[in-house]
Design an enzyme around this catalytic site. Structure first.
Site, short mmCIF file in Angstrom:
data_model
loop_
_atom_site.label_atom_id
_atom_site.label_comp_id
_atom_site.label_asym_id
_atom_site.label_seq_id
_atom_site.Cartn_x
_atom_site.Cartn_y
_atom_site.Cartn_z
N HIS A 93 2.54 -10.11 -38.48
CA HIS A 93 2.38 -8.99 -37.54
C HIS A 93 1.85 -9.51 -36.21
O HIS A 93 1.08 -10.47 -36.16
CB HIS A 93 1.41 -7.95 -38.12
CG HIS A 93 1.38 -6.68 -37.34
ND1 HIS A 93 0.64 -6.54 -36.18
CD2 HIS A 93 2.04 -5.50 -37.51
CE1 HIS A 93 0.84 -5.33 -35.69
NE2 HIS A 93 1.67 -4.68 -36.48
N GLU A 138 9.10 -6.20 -33.52
CA GLU A 138 8.12 -5.42 -32.76
C GLU A 138 7.93 -6.04 -31.39
O GLU A 138 7.36 -7.12 -31.27
CB GLU A 138 6.77 -5.30 -33.47
CG GLU A 138 6.47 -6.24 -34.61
CD GLU A 138 4.98 -6.31 -34.88
OE1 GLU A 138 4.37 -5.24 -34.99
OE2 GLU A 138 4.44 -7.42 -34.96
#
EC number: 5.3.1.1
Length: 248
Positions: free
Chosen positions: A94, A165
């Protein structure tokens, strides 16, 4: 067969038992589109608790893990522990792990490899910063991150969901347009086709994760190469149900 839409809700470092009960009740109430795979990323300390109360149609994920089954790694958890409490998924790479905790491509790849070897399914995240996008390096960066993952994944692509992302669209007030998101997803698929295989490129699901809300989810879901979302803040709110159902 089409790619099954998959929506992940990453709670990050949020929630206490009261708030978690509210979120879970909201998921139970739904109704959630039965054609969508739903996964919630839960703080490690609450994994067991959430597993006992979550409805059967929602999977649970850890938000991180280490690259060894056990040992002197204070504060870490292993894939073996995650599996031991009945959880089948983990989010790795992430952008917050990469930027705040300094995780490099190589470490993320080692974690992904060990998680897959241990039998976990992995949401593997990639994405570029604002500086990288503004210098025209989006594809260079995401291809580099993806390349690092390929050897780690090996032949286990069926246990991988990729999440793109754009770091520059998270909490900055800037948002990627559906077309900008689709362009990167399309480029990722082309790269996979050229560097892995056509079948992996066709089959792997690529989520979009950049400030997804109920307001923009439907338009994003209609993009050909977007197969779901990795939702942050909105996954703590009732609107998460609308995001799950955006592909209907």
């Amino acid at each position: 067969m089409g790619r099954k839409f998959v929506v992940g809700g990453n709670w990050k470092m949020n929630g206490d038992k009261n708030q978690i009960n509210e979120i879970v009740n909201n998921l139970k109430k739904g109704p959630l589109d039965p054609n969508v795979e739903v996964i919630v990323g839960v703080p490690a300390i609450y994994l067991s608790y959430v597993k006992t109360i979550i409805p059967d149609n929602v999977e649970v994920a850890a938000q991180n893990c280490w690259k060894s089954p056990k040992g002197a790694f204070t504060g870490e958890i292993s894939p073996a522990m995650i599996k031991d409490v009945g959880v089948n998924w983990v989010i790795l790479g992430h952008s917050e792990r990469r930027t705040i905790f300094g995780e490099k491509d190589e470490l993320v790849a080692e974690k992904v490899a060990h998680a897959l070897e241990s039998g976990l399914k992995v949401i593997a995240c990639i994405g570029e910063t604002l500086e990288e996008r503004e210098s025209g390096k989006t594809e260079e960066v995401v291809f580099r991150q993806l390349k690092a993952l390929v050897s780690a994944i090996g032949d286990k692509w069926e246990n991988i969901v990729l999440a793109y992302e754009p770091v520059w669209a998270i909490g900055t007030g800037k948002t990627a347009t559906p077309q900008q998101a689709q362009d990167v997803h399309h480029a990722l698929r082309n790269w996979l086709s050229a560097n892995v295989s056509g079948s992996v490129s066709d089959a792997v699901r690529i989520q979009y994760g950049g400030s997804v809300t109920a307001a923009n989810a439907k338009e994003l879901a209609s993009c050909k190469d977007i197969d779901g979302f990795l939702v942050g803040g909105a996954s703590l709110k009732p609107e998460f149900v609308e995001i799950v159902n955006a592909n209907q």
